[in-house]
Design a protein around this motif. Structure first.
Motif, mmCIF file in Angstrom:
data_model
loop_
_atom_site.group_PDB
_atom_site.id
_atom_site.type_symbol
_atom_site.label_atom_id
_atom_site.label_comp_id
_atom_site.label_asym_id
_atom_site.label_seq_id
_atom_site.Cartn_x
_atom_site.Cartn_y
_atom_site.Cartn_z
ATOM 1 N N GLY A 20 0.818 -1.215 0.000
ATOM 2 C CA GLY A 20 0.000 0.000 0.000
ATOM 3 C C GLY A 20 0.846 1.257 0.000
ATOM 4 N N LYS A 21 1.911 1.252 0.796
ATOM 5 C CA LYS A 21 2.821 2.402 0.834
ATOM 6 C C LYS A 21 3.557 2.563 -0.495
ATOM 7 C CE LYS A 21 2.210 3.899 4.990
ATOM 8 N NZ LYS A 21 1.641 5.229 5.251
ATOM 9 N N LEU A 22 3.955 1.441 -1.104
ATOM 10 C CA LEU A 22 4.636 1.510 -2.403
ATOM 11 C C LEU A 22 3.708 2.086 -3.467
ATOM 12 C CD1 LEU A 22 6.644 -1.841 -2.402
ATOM 13 C CD2 LEU A 22 7.566 0.477 -2.198
ATOM 14 N N LYS A 23 2.433 1.746 -3.398
ATOM 15 C CA LYS A 23 1.464 2.324 -4.338
ATOM 16 C C LYS A 23 1.387 3.837 -4.155
ATOM 17 C CE LYS A 23 -3.280 2.360 -6.000
ATOM 18 N NZ LYS A 23 -3.024 3.668 -6.571
ATOM 19 N N GLU A 24 1.316 4.276 -2.889
ATOM 20 C CA GLU A 24 1.283 5.717 -2.608
ATOM 21 C C GLU A 24 2.530 6.407 -3.162
ATOM 22 O OE1 GLU A 24 0.708 6.611 1.567
ATOM 23 O OE2 GLU A 24 -0.873 5.093 1.717
ATOM 24 N N ILE A 25 3.678 5.810 -2.926
ATOM 25 C CA ILE A 25 4.939 6.377 -3.408
ATOM 26 C C ILE A 25 4.954 6.430 -4.936
ATOM 27 C CG2 ILE A 25 7.425 5.925 -3.599
ATOM 28 C CD1 ILE A 25 7.239 4.902 -0.661
ATOM 29 N N SER A 26 4.474 5.367 -5.578
ATOM 30 C CA SER A 26 4.404 5.348 -7.047
ATOM 31 C C SER A 26 3.564 6.503 -7.570
ATOM 32 C CB SER A 26 3.807 4.024 -7.538
ATOM 33 O OG SER A 26 4.673 2.972 -7.268
ATOM 34 N N ASP A 27 2.437 6.744 -6.916
ATOM 35 C CA ASP A 27 1.565 7.842 -7.326
ATOM 36 C C ASP A 27 2.262 9.197 -7.163
ATOM 37 O OD1 ASP A 27 -0.412 5.987 -7.921
ATOM 38 O OD2 ASP A 27 -1.527 6.316 -6.054
ATOM 39 N N ILE A 28 2.931 9.386 -6.030
ATOM 40 C CA ILE A 28 3.618 10.650 -5.762
ATOM 41 C C ILE A 28 4.740 10.885 -6.770
ATOM 42 C CG2 ILE A 28 5.131 11.837 -4.103
ATOM 43 C CD1 ILE A 28 3.399 10.430 -1.888
ATOM 44 N N LEU A 29 5.510 9.832 -7.063
ATOM 45 C CA LEU A 29 6.660 9.959 -7.962
ATOM 46 C C LEU A 29 6.292 9.867 -9.441
ATOM 47 C CD1 LEU A 29 9.256 7.711 -6.081
ATOM 48 C CD2 LEU A 29 9.078 10.215 -6.041
ATOM 49 N N HIS A 30 5.028 9.541 -9.727
ATOM 50 C CA HIS A 30 4.565 9.363 -11.106
ATOM 51 C C HIS A 30 5.364 8.272 -11.820
ATOM 52 C CE1 HIS A 30 2.103 12.896 -10.505
ATOM 53 N NE2 HIS A 30 3.187 13.551 -10.117
ATOM 54 N N VAL A 31 5.504 7.131 -11.138
ATOM 55 C CA VAL A 31 6.164 5.961 -11.715
ATOM 56 C C VAL A 31 5.172 4.799 -11.703
ATOM 57 C CG1 VAL A 31 8.488 6.703 -11.079
ATOM 58 C CG2 VAL A 31 7.199 5.243 -9.507
ATOM 59 N N ASP A 32 5.447 3.786 -12.490
ATOM 60 C CA ASP A 32 4.543 2.649 -12.603
ATOM 61 C C ASP A 32 4.915 1.495 -11.677
ATOM 62 O OD1 ASP A 32 2.925 3.726 -14.855
ATOM 63 O OD2 ASP A 32 4.877 3.693 -15.840
ATOM 64 N N VAL A 33 6.161 1.481 -11.228
ATOM 65 C CA VAL A 33 6.652 0.409 -10.366
ATOM 66 C C VAL A 33 7.482 1.006 -9.242
ATOM 67 C CG1 VAL A 33 8.187 -1.608 -10.237
ATOM 68 C CG2 VAL A 33 6.746 -1.276 -12.250
ATOM 69 N N ALA A 34 7.289 0.489 -8.047
ATOM 70 C CA ALA A 34 8.170 0.779 -6.906
ATOM 71 C C ALA A 34 8.413 -0.559 -6.223
ATOM 72 C CB ALA A 34 7.533 1.773 -5.951
ATOM 73 N N SER A 51 6.670 -5.437 -4.192
ATOM 74 C CA SER A 51 6.620 -4.522 -5.318
ATOM 75 C C SER A 51 5.203 -4.081 -5.617
ATOM 76 C CB SER A 51 7.209 -5.201 -6.560
ATOM 77 O OG SER A 51 7.129 -4.340 -7.678
ATOM 78 N N TYR A 52 5.071 -2.800 -5.904
ATOM 79 C CA TYR A 52 3.856 -2.305 -6.521
ATOM 80 C C TYR A 52 4.200 -2.168 -8.000
ATOM 81 C CZ TYR A 52 0.230 0.603 -8.352
ATOM 82 O OH TYR A 52 -0.786 1.072 -9.140
ATOM 83 N N GLY A 53 3.534 -2.919 -8.849
ATOM 84 C CA GLY A 53 3.745 -2.812 -10.292
ATOM 85 C C GLY A 53 4.265 -4.078 -10.933
ATOM 86 N N LEU A 54 5.141 -4.803 -10.250
ATOM 87 C CA LEU A 54 5.597 -6.092 -10.778
ATOM 88 C C LEU A 54 4.636 -7.177 -10.300
ATOM 89 C CD1 LEU A 54 9.485 -5.949 -10.292
ATOM 90 C CD2 LEU A 54 8.140 -5.338 -12.307
ATOM 91 N N GLU A 55 4.572 -8.263 -11.036
ATOM 92 C CA GLU A 55 3.670 -9.357 -10.697
ATOM 93 C C GLU A 55 4.045 -9.981 -9.353
ATOM 94 O OE1 GLU A 55 0.962 -10.175 -12.443
ATOM 95 O OE2 GLU A 55 1.430 -8.601 -13.907
ATOM 96 N N ARG A 56 3.035 -10.300 -8.564
ATOM 97 C CA ARG A 56 3.271 -10.850 -7.221
ATOM 98 C C ARG A 56 4.015 -12.181 -7.238
ATOM 99 N NH1 ARG A 56 -0.355 -8.900 -2.608
ATOM 100 N NH2 ARG A 56 -1.136 -6.954 -3.476
ATOM 101 N N ASN A 57 3.861 -12.954 -8.303
ATOM 102 C CA ASN A 57 4.562 -14.242 -8.330
ATOM 103 C C ASN A 57 6.074 -14.066 -8.436
ATOM 104 O OD1 ASN A 57 4.549 -13.435 -10.979
ATOM 105 N ND2 ASN A 57 3.885 -15.387 -11.809
ATOM 106 N N SER A 58 6.534 -12.833 -8.673
ATOM 107 C CA SER A 58 7.977 -12.582 -8.711
ATOM 108 C C SER A 58 8.525 -12.242 -7.324
ATOM 109 C CB SER A 58 8.308 -11.458 -9.696
ATOM 110 O OG SER A 58 7.760 -10.233 -9.275
ATOM 111 N N TRP A 59 7.626 -11.943 -6.376
ATOM 112 C CA TRP A 59 8.066 -11.628 -5.017
ATOM 113 C C TRP A 59 8.797 -12.843 -4.453
ATOM 114 C CZ3 TRP A 59 3.575 -8.850 -1.990
ATOM 115 C CH2 TRP A 59 3.148 -7.727 -2.721
#
Length: 166
Positions: A20-34, A51-59
């Protein structure tokens, strides 16, 4: 309930908060992945932790420190900014991550007392050149963010994450 199972559940709940925090940061920075990678010093590997943006199966994917752009950032302990990362000779594809569509890549090392803790990585679908000032701002924020949420503790010889205070 078994202690290991409880801990696994707690770690997964923490990852959801971090996501959730990574999503917020992505929005603030105008990036698609954090993405946050943690460094396993014992195995000399970077772990794609959340990761926000990369597929969860890569975690959970482990990347040896001598591979990829993240490995280069970790080895050199300096930010790495690349346009068209798939064309870069150091690019290392994480199967199932979905990262092939991203055209810009910025990795920032997070250190404490000269020791690598992990990396903070942002990526964009549209090609973007990260300016020095942007990198400094992202780096400062990444250091604070990652150090706050990724507090290491040793449990049974393995690195695990303590409960973060958001």
């Amino acid at each position: 309930m078994n202690t290991v199972i409880k801990e696994s559940i707690n770690i997964e709940l923490e990852k959801q908060k971090v996501y959730g925090k990574l999503k917020e940061i992505s929005d603030i920075l105008h990036v698609d992945v954090a993405t946050i990678y943690i460094y396993d010093e014992k195995r000399r590997e970077l772990i794609l932790w959340c990761s926000y943006g990369l597929e969860r199966n890569s975690w959970g994917t482990r990347i040896p420190i001598n591979r990829g752009l993240v490995g280069k950032c970790a080895r050199e302990m300096r930010p790495i900014s690349v346009k068209e990362p798939l064309k870069h000779p150091d690019f290392y594809y994480v199967e199932g991550s979905g990262e092939e569509k991203y055209q810009s890549f910025l990795a920032i090392p997070v250190t404490q007392e000269g020791k690598l803790l992990g990396l903070f990585v942002v990526q964009t679908i549209e090609m973007k050149f990260f300016l020095s000032e942007e990198i400094r701002i992202i780096w400062a924020g990444a250091e604070r963010f990652v150090k706050e949420i990724l507090k290491l503790q040793k449990i049974g010889g393995e690195q695990r994450w303590k409960k973060a205070s958001f």
